[in-house]
Scaffold this motif. Sequence first.
Motif, PDB file in Angstrom:
ATOM      1  N   ASN A 412      16.310  -7.766   5.843  1.00 27.89           N
ATOM      2  CA  ASN A 412      15.630  -8.673   4.917  1.00 27.89           C
ATOM      3  C   ASN A 412      14.742  -7.839   4.005  1.00 27.89           C
ATOM      4  O   ASN A 412      13.922  -7.051   4.491  1.00 27.89           O
ATOM      5  CB  ASN A 412      14.790  -9.696   5.680  1.00 27.89           C
ATOM      6  CG  ASN A 412      15.657 -10.766   6.326  1.00 27.89           C
ATOM      7  OD1 ASN A 412      16.746 -11.057   5.841  1.00 27.89           O
ATOM      8  ND2 ASN A 412      15.190 -11.336   7.415  1.00 27.89           N
ATOM      9  N   LEU A 413      14.905  -8.000   2.698  1.00 31.89           N
ATOM     10  CA  LEU A 413      14.160  -7.201   1.733  1.00 31.89           C
ATOM     11  C   LEU A 413      12.840  -7.884   1.396  1.00 31.89           C
ATOM     12  O   LEU A 413      12.827  -9.048   0.993  1.00 31.89           O
ATOM     13  CB  LEU A 413      14.993  -6.992   0.466  1.00 31.89           C
ATOM     14  CG  LEU A 413      16.410  -6.422   0.697  1.00 31.89           C
ATOM     15  CD1 LEU A 413      17.126  -6.241  -0.632  1.00 31.89           C
ATOM     16  CD2 LEU A 413      16.356  -5.093   1.443  1.00 31.89           C
ATOM     17  N   HIS A 414      11.750  -7.175   1.587  1.00 28.21           N
ATOM     18  CA  HIS A 414      10.421  -7.744   1.351  1.00 28.21           C
ATOM     19  C   HIS A 414       9.585  -6.815   0.482  1.00 28.21           C
ATOM     20  O   HIS A 414       9.953  -5.660   0.244  1.00 28.21           O
ATOM     21  CB  HIS A 414       9.689  -7.960   2.689  1.00 28.21           C
ATOM     22  CG  HIS A 414      10.336  -8.979   3.566  1.00 28.21           C
ATOM     23  ND1 HIS A 414      10.589  -8.765   4.902  1.00 28.21           N
ATOM     24  CD2 HIS A 414      10.809 -10.220   3.291  1.00 28.21           C
ATOM     25  CE1 HIS A 414      11.179  -9.837   5.422  1.00 28.21           C
ATOM     26  NE2 HIS A 414      11.320 -10.724   4.460  1.00 28.21           N
ATOM     27  N   PHE A 415       8.466  -7.350   0.012  1.00 29.30           N
ATOM     28  CA  PHE A 415       7.439  -6.557  -0.654  1.00 29.30           C
ATOM     29  C   PHE A 415       6.150  -6.690   0.147  1.00 29.30           C
ATOM     30  O   PHE A 415       6.028  -7.556   1.028  1.00 29.30           O
ATOM     31  CB  PHE A 415       7.228  -7.039  -2.093  1.00 29.30           C
ATOM     32  CG  PHE A 415       8.447  -6.889  -2.971  1.00 29.30           C
ATOM     33  CD1 PHE A 415       8.888  -5.628  -3.349  1.00 29.30           C
ATOM     34  CD2 PHE A 415       9.154  -8.000  -3.404  1.00 29.30           C
ATOM     35  CE1 PHE A 415      10.020  -5.481  -4.139  1.00 29.30           C
ATOM     36  CE2 PHE A 415      10.286  -7.866  -4.191  1.00 29.30           C
ATOM     37  CZ  PHE A 415      10.719  -6.598  -4.559  1.00 29.30           C
ATOM     38  N   LEU A 416       5.180  -5.853  -0.164  1.00 23.68           N
ATOM     39  CA  LEU A 416       3.903  -5.900   0.559  1.00 23.68           C
ATOM     40  C   LEU A 416       3.258  -7.278   0.452  1.00 23.68           C
ATOM     41  O   LEU A 416       2.629  -7.757   1.393  1.00 23.68           O
ATOM     42  CB  LEU A 416       2.952  -4.825   0.015  1.00 23.68           C
ATOM     43  CG  LEU A 416       3.301  -3.368   0.369  1.00 23.68           C
ATOM     44  CD1 LEU A 416       2.399  -2.414  -0.401  1.00 23.68           C
ATOM     45  CD2 LEU A 416       3.181  -3.110   1.862  1.00 23.68           C
ATOM     46  N   CYS A 443       7.329  -0.668  -0.826  1.00 25.82           N
ATOM     47  CA  CYS A 443       5.878  -0.540  -1.021  1.00 25.82           C
ATOM     48  C   CYS A 443       5.515  -0.197  -2.456  1.00 25.82           C
ATOM     49  O   CYS A 443       4.359  -0.359  -2.855  1.00 25.82           O
ATOM     50  CB  CYS A 443       5.314   0.520  -0.080  1.00 25.82           C
ATOM     51  SG  CYS A 443       5.611   0.140   1.643  1.00 25.82           S
ATOM     52  N   ASN A 444       6.468   0.300  -3.211  1.00 26.66           N
ATOM     53  CA  ASN A 444       6.180   0.631  -4.611  1.00 26.66           C
ATOM     54  C   ASN A 444       7.262   0.059  -5.518  1.00 26.66           C
ATOM     55  O   ASN A 444       7.811   0.747  -6.372  1.00 26.66           O
ATOM     56  CB  ASN A 444       6.066   2.155  -4.790  1.00 26.66           C
ATOM     57  CG  ASN A 444       5.550   2.520  -6.173  1.00 26.66           C
ATOM     58  OD1 ASN A 444       4.926   1.702  -6.856  1.00 26.66           O
ATOM     59  ND2 ASN A 444       5.820   3.734  -6.612  1.00 26.66           N
ATOM     60  N   ILE A 450      14.804  -7.848 -10.528  1.00 23.64           N
ATOM     61  CA  ILE A 450      14.428  -8.401 -11.834  1.00 23.64           C
ATOM     62  C   ILE A 450      13.263  -9.373 -11.735  1.00 23.64           C
ATOM     63  O   ILE A 450      12.882 -10.014 -12.697  1.00 23.64           O
ATOM     64  CB  ILE A 450      15.642  -9.099 -12.504  1.00 23.64           C
ATOM     65  CG1 ILE A 450      16.146 -10.258 -11.617  1.00 23.64           C
ATOM     66  CG2 ILE A 450      16.755  -8.103 -12.778  1.00 23.64           C
ATOM     67  CD1 ILE A 450      17.223 -11.094 -12.268  1.00 23.64           C
ATOM     68  N   GLY A 451      12.674  -9.488 -10.522  1.00 23.59           N
ATOM     69  CA  GLY A 451      11.630 -10.487 -10.312  1.00 23.59           C
ATOM     70  C   GLY A 451      10.225 -10.003 -10.558  1.00 23.59           C
ATOM     71  O   GLY A 451       9.267 -10.662 -10.168  1.00 23.59           O
ATOM     72  N   GLY A 452      10.050  -8.828 -11.171  1.00 23.34           N
ATOM     73  CA  GLY A 452       8.702  -8.406 -11.552  1.00 23.34           C
ATOM     74  C   GLY A 452       8.002  -7.505 -10.551  1.00 23.34           C
ATOM     75  O   GLY A 452       6.786  -7.542 -10.444  1.00 23.34           O
ATOM     76  N   GLU A 453       8.758  -6.711  -9.775  1.00 26.22           N
ATOM     77  CA  GLU A 453       8.143  -5.738  -8.855  1.00 26.22           C
ATOM     78  C   GLU A 453       8.571  -4.335  -9.269  1.00 26.22           C
ATOM     79  O   GLU A 453       9.335  -3.667  -8.597  1.00 26.22           O
ATOM     80  CB  GLU A 453       8.569  -6.025  -7.412  1.00 26.22           C
ATOM     81  CG  GLU A 453       7.701  -7.035  -6.690  1.00 26.22           C
ATOM     82  CD  GLU A 453       6.365  -6.457  -6.224  1.00 26.22           C
ATOM     83  OE1 GLU A 453       6.226  -5.233  -6.225  1.00 26.22           O
ATOM     84  OE2 GLU A 453       5.470  -7.253  -5.873  1.00 26.22           O
ATOM     85  N   SER A 454       8.055  -3.898 -10.410  1.00 24.47           N
ATOM     86  CA  SER A 454       8.439  -2.589 -10.923  1.00 24.47           C
ATOM     87  C   SER A 454       7.633  -1.486 -10.240  1.00 24.47           C
ATOM     88  O   SER A 454       6.498  -1.702  -9.823  1.00 24.47           O
ATOM     89  CB  SER A 454       8.188  -2.516 -12.434  1.00 24.47           C
ATOM     90  OG  SER A 454       8.891  -3.544 -13.086  1.00 24.47           O
ATOM     91  N   PRO A 455       8.214  -0.274 -10.125  1.00 24.67           N
ATOM     92  CA  PRO A 455       7.453   0.863  -9.579  1.00 24.67           C
ATOM     93  C   PRO A 455       6.262   1.171 -10.478  1.00 24.67           C
ATOM     94  O   PRO A 455       6.273   0.880 -11.680  1.00 24.67           O
ATOM     95  CB  PRO A 455       8.473   2.008  -9.603  1.00 24.67           C
ATOM     96  CG  PRO A 455       9.809   1.354  -9.756  1.00 24.67           C
ATOM     97  CD  PRO A 455       9.588   0.077 -10.489  1.00 24.67           C
ATOM     98  N   CYS A 456       5.211   1.752  -9.901  1.00 28.68           N
ATOM     99  CA  CYS A 456       4.040   2.088 -10.711  1.00 28.68           C
ATOM    100  C   CYS A 456       3.520   3.468 -10.315  1.00 28.68           C
ATOM    101  O   CYS A 456       3.885   4.024  -9.276  1.00 28.68           O
ATOM    102  CB  CYS A 456       2.944   1.037 -10.536  1.00 28.68           C
ATOM    103  SG  CYS A 456       2.435   0.768  -8.837  1.00 28.68           S
ATOM    104  N   ASP A 457       2.655   4.026 -11.160  1.00 21.99           N
ATOM    105  CA  ASP A 457       2.096   5.345 -10.853  1.00 21.99           C
ATOM    106  C   ASP A 457       1.031   5.209  -9.770  1.00 21.99           C
ATOM    107  O   ASP A 457       0.639   4.120  -9.367  1.00 21.99           O
ATOM    108  CB  ASP A 457       1.531   6.007 -12.116  1.00 21.99           C
ATOM    109  CG  ASP A 457       0.427   5.164 -12.757  1.00 21.99           C
ATOM    110  OD1 ASP A 457      -0.441   4.663 -12.017  1.00 21.99           O
ATOM    111  OD2 ASP A 457       0.445   4.988 -13.984  1.00 21.99           O
TER     112      ASP A 457
END
Length: 1515
Positions: A412-416, A443-444, A450-457
């Motif tokens: 299952n793919l999740h975000f923080l 985590c990054n 395409i749902g708005g969880e782009s990598p960041c610095d």
Amino acid sequence: MDWNEEHVSSWLQAIGIKPEHIQKLKAEEVTGPVLLNINESYLKKLGLGGGQIQLLLSKRDELIPDKSKTIKKKGENREEAKHEVVSSSDVTSPEHPLLSSDLTETSVTLPQSKYRKFNDNDEHFSYIKHAVLPPETGIDNLTTPCHEYKSLENACKLEPRKLKIKFASEVIRFACACMNMRANGTIHFGVMDKTKTSYKHGEIIGIPIEDKEIFEDALDYIENCFPTQHSDARKCIKPPKFIPVIDKDCQTQNWIVEVDVVPMVNVVRDKVYGARIPKFNEKTNKIEYEQKAYYQRVGPNTPRVTEDEFVGFIQALKDLDQKREQEENNQNQAQAHFKEDLERKLLVLLTRGKKSMDNTLRYILVSNRFDQENLQNIKFLVQMNIFCVFDYDPDSKSSGLCHNYKEHHAVNLHFLRDYDHRENTVDFIKKLQLFDRTSWIFCNGRSDYIGGESPCDEKTWIKTKKKLLKRAVSVICNEILPKGSFVVLFILTSDVEQPLVDTFHEFYAEMSGHEDIVIISESRENYKKWSSLAQVSCSLDILEQISVVGMPMSHIDATIQVHQLTSHQDGCLPVSNNGVCFIKSVDMERMNSLEVVCVDQCDETNVNVMGQEQIQKIEQYFYQGGKIDWVNLWLADRNQCGEVIRRDAYAEINKMLEDLERSDSLKRSIENINIYHEPGSGGSTVARQIIWNWRKKMRCAVVKQSYQATTVCEHAVQLWNYKEIDKNPCLPVLLLLEDCNADYQHDLRRELSNAVTTMKISPSKLCFIILCCKRSLDPERMCKTLPLRTVGVTHKLSPAEKKLFSKKAGSLKLTFEPEFILTFVLMSKEFEQSYITGFVENLLKEIDHSSLQTQLIKFVALLNSHIENSYLSVSHCEAFLGLRIHLDKFDKTAKPSTSTWINEVRHQTFENSLSEQARYFFIQLKSSETHISSVRIIHHLIAKEILKQLSSYQSQSEIAMSLLQDKGLFDHRFGRDDFRKFVRDLFIKRTKKSKGDPNDSWFSPLIEHVREKEDVEKAIDLLKLAYTRFDEDAFVAQQLARLLNENKNFEEAEIWAKRAKSHLQQHTYILDTLGQVYKKWFYSKHDAIYERNADIQPEDITDIIHTVLKGITTFRESEKCSQSQMVCLNNSYFGEVDIGCRLLKLLSNVDIFSTKEGNRELMLTDYIPKEVQKPWQRYHGLLKGMKNSIRIALECISDDLAHFQNFTSEEEEELDEGEPETVNNPRKWLLRKSAVYAKLFFHNIQKDEVSDANTVSPLMRQMKIFQLRGGNVTTVLYLLSNNNKQRAAKLEEIINLFPVNLKKDLDQTGLINFVFCQIALSCASPGSGKLLSIEELQNLSRPFCSEKRTVLPDTAYLLLSLLFWPEDSMGKEHSNTISDVVTNAIKSLHRYSEIKSAASRKGRIFTHFLLGKARGLNKIVHKTTIEKFCKGTFSERRLKWQGGEVWTNPDVVKELKRVTGYTENGNLFVRVSDQSNIRVIPLFSASLPNSNENVTFYLGFSLHGVVAFDIKVAE
């Protein structure tokens, strides 16, 4: 203070203690802790003089801060939190030496730091501010560097030229001494070298550096300082190294500057070095050089060689050269031969010291980007039990670790942000499916999302994600996984960045240390950077001990796989051609609502890795009372452990399955086999043995009931046709349902039945067998419901079983300790009460009633006695016994080398803390899903006996009171939701015969016991405390109100029912409870009035009327609230009718209304006598409206019963306060109450009066009809369900009471009732002379067609659909009038159905009539006509309806007419004319084909519209 003897000796040299005294103290093994305890008398015994003693003790005391002074210096920016202060009286007096234990509790403890590796260019190394380096050292051996510190705290503020000279002078002096002594050395700048300040000796402070070139250029003075030997000096003095100082609380960067001196013997041999030290002359503003001098190292100091010492100094150089050469050679050889055992280290860290890696530990993986080469070496990860992954590679899903892992396992793919939950833990776990699939946390961000969880610095990540990381780690460590059940594995495969290190910091903090954290890094460079950043939380020494560095990933992969208990491989399923097919693990995991049992189940287990000890533990767990594991059966098949006994029930079920398997047997597509078993009788073992031994003949799986029936059905169908080309010969799927409720079983059966029909499988083709295994305290009674498909398993053993059990018990006693086979021994004794009593009595003889262990036994026994499947987590037990504090301290102080056996120590500590009785009574269980350990009493009969025998010391109410008052247990984190649920159920959950309990209880078993065997007041006190403990739980307040009501304490019952209402103001059952309080209160007052045996005056019953009207008002509130839509039969209607009828009966006995005329005035007119005008002035309107309000309530009950089959869910049963008749036979209640209601409003009508309009008023006729049960549609149709011969006569009598001019004299409701009486009579007696023709009934009903603006009852539309349904096939032409009538009527029913849709689950729709082949009224066939063709018990008849078997009955086929229709876009229609069609609702197995087809089916009529049975695609 963790100094060793060498540290102490170096410190003694530094403070000026004589060398001979230093040697004495070293010989006496004076370490740091000993130094803290030394006093004057001890030093005198060693021969130290007074001056030396005074110096040593005063300098020692300087190491310990003084509590009377503040540590923070004025102007210094320093962390106060890092320094605690201690009073001088505690430490400075030699008569009261300080103990090392005192120091750890009260004094300053700054973290110890480690030196940078000597002469190593580690660009990632760093120091932590305020950490302390060991004391400055002299020369121990020549290759071990000596160290000198210079703080430069003032010099660093000098102008660059002066700073350069200061730095150069210190380096040249130190380097000259090292070269002369042939000793390696490092001089550190920015480290405290004196202790006159508040800083400690060796404390790392650092210096600000604006220009590193100042320090680098300082070495250019070498040429002038060593005029003739500058070449050697350049070779020996290494360039300065700049080490960053990490200070989280300071924005400015400080540095430590270090210079290494390496005097290799081939450079310095036979040479002596003198140096001219540079200094700055303030007067001339120029650099000057001192006279050439020779320097040496004496202890930690660098003095000049004096003229007196010079000759001896020169003579010693030759020996130093030889020694240096020898040590260099030894060092080279040692480096060549040193080889760390990384294989053992890796295994010990990952398994917590076990010999193999199994599924008892879960792993949390933290990783960054994997390169393609490393991705080829992740098979070991595929075979690990990975709970979740913290992945910092945004491309992992498309091309990284996640992409490769998904080929083997479902994830299952999740975000923080998904872990930032607010619901309770159980719901959160269920939502994210945390124990079913690996949770992959990006985590990054994710580059492919395409749902708005782009990598960041890095900076943005810290601002936006760091808090979420902290929350996620906290939730996992504090709410989901208990300590000791998981290992966090960091795999460093690419460049280390700060977020990855932050993850380490968070886990280190939440896990209270490094235990169970492992780091793997193939690259030493990556590890160096990692360790320099990670040392903020954890010292470098410990980091090294938990890290495996430099081992290639390919080696790690192979090494771990060798020690894994199971190897990852695809499973095998049987197929219809008697072969097998492979099923991928990832496909099985996608069917996550099922635990699929493969043909080759457990074949991947490595018995050699497992070992005999682990095999014995598996067997021991089972015989102690745990659920049997597949691996246990697998080992038994291979004679690796003892054979598992098969009870007689096994052979019975086996025979049933063999009968079903035979192709010539009559089958349904879905079959049920039920096992009802007494707890502890081996029923669940029988079920699992069946699954195990049929896995090669059928596809087998265990259902996970946390998933909805629709999901289980979807996965079961996938399993059924997996890799099968032709669906018709597919093997059946055998599904095991363990301890499920009846609703779930019926829902699953319905879903599977619909799915089978959708796939156009023959109804006689066996597709699914549901093996339902349920606990029951009366299995033999439960077998009677479905005798051909039900097996009961009791504690009673057959003669053959007795022999088997006796023999097995004898063999087990030779292998296991008695406490490990108690459950089996009890079972072999058939759980005889006398044996149980003796067994418990014997154990309780010496028990300490005041001990915590005994109290724990009582708590668990109380839960196990009353709550099925209850337990107490081991974590809760540890907290209760006070072990958590001890174990947490142990965890924090344990060194990494001991962490491998900490888990065993924790287990042993818990075992040892238990009394002998607890060790015998308890069994430790481990959840197969979460691996959380728990305890329960070995059998619920033992639990009951414990409570019984301990009742003289502590009653059940006292035990429950103690349990509720234990704040520690309720506040404990792990397993909190389950614990609170079990305890709450003690006070709320009732027993139900429908669930296999011996009786239906009015309260929970605990409350029943306390109120019957102890004292009802104690039960009340218990519920009051439970109300508070469960945060003012409305349902506990409701139970308390019910108890008080039952005890006739009506005033307090009202208070508590209102309190429950204040929490849930619109809850049907809570409002109903308040209504029931008023109802019973009224009954009590009512009985008291009659007991007086005197005339009843209006004033006597004013209070009673007030109580009744409060009750009616409350019941009406309950009827209106939103939840009532979810309840098929709202008890509040029953309550309103009961209380209303009894009040009217009471009113009719009031003196003024007791005459016939007075009764008429009361019941039938608006007249209000003057005698009651004043006493009842507040109630006149309500009282006069009661005739209509009771009738409306009766109609609402009738309406519900006409719509739905009688049904109550388990959740509703817990809250329901309905009387047995209203719950079990509401239609019978309705008949009886309708008669009671009617009798209040008429005197008996003689038969000859019926046609005399002058004698009998319309109301009198109406009430007589009510009395004869013709007052509403439900009671009329219920007469048909009565199979006695009088039903036709009764219907004819009712029809006689209707007026001659029906259209003129009947209102809408009366006309509907009349037509339904006619339809019912045609079903009961088709040749009756009282019957009108269908045409006459159609004419009577036509006004309903024209009244478009009037809201008609839905019974009117049902009536129209019955009368006007065309007798010819729908394909023929029909008049527009008829088709319009039918179409509009059914569309209206659909609209009504949508309003009631919240409660209208399709399986509960009540079908009243079916369409027959006959003509006229005879085309309407009542359902009872069909039911009489179905023989068997209620459960068997129900299965015939659900399975479609009823439609194959020849009598049914002869009676009913098949209708032609068509399917379109998943809906079913019949065409009534060229312009219009009607939607038909499919029921039971009549699910629709996927495609657009012409179909035929049997047509049913309900208040939801027309319904379809037995849908078949037209030939």
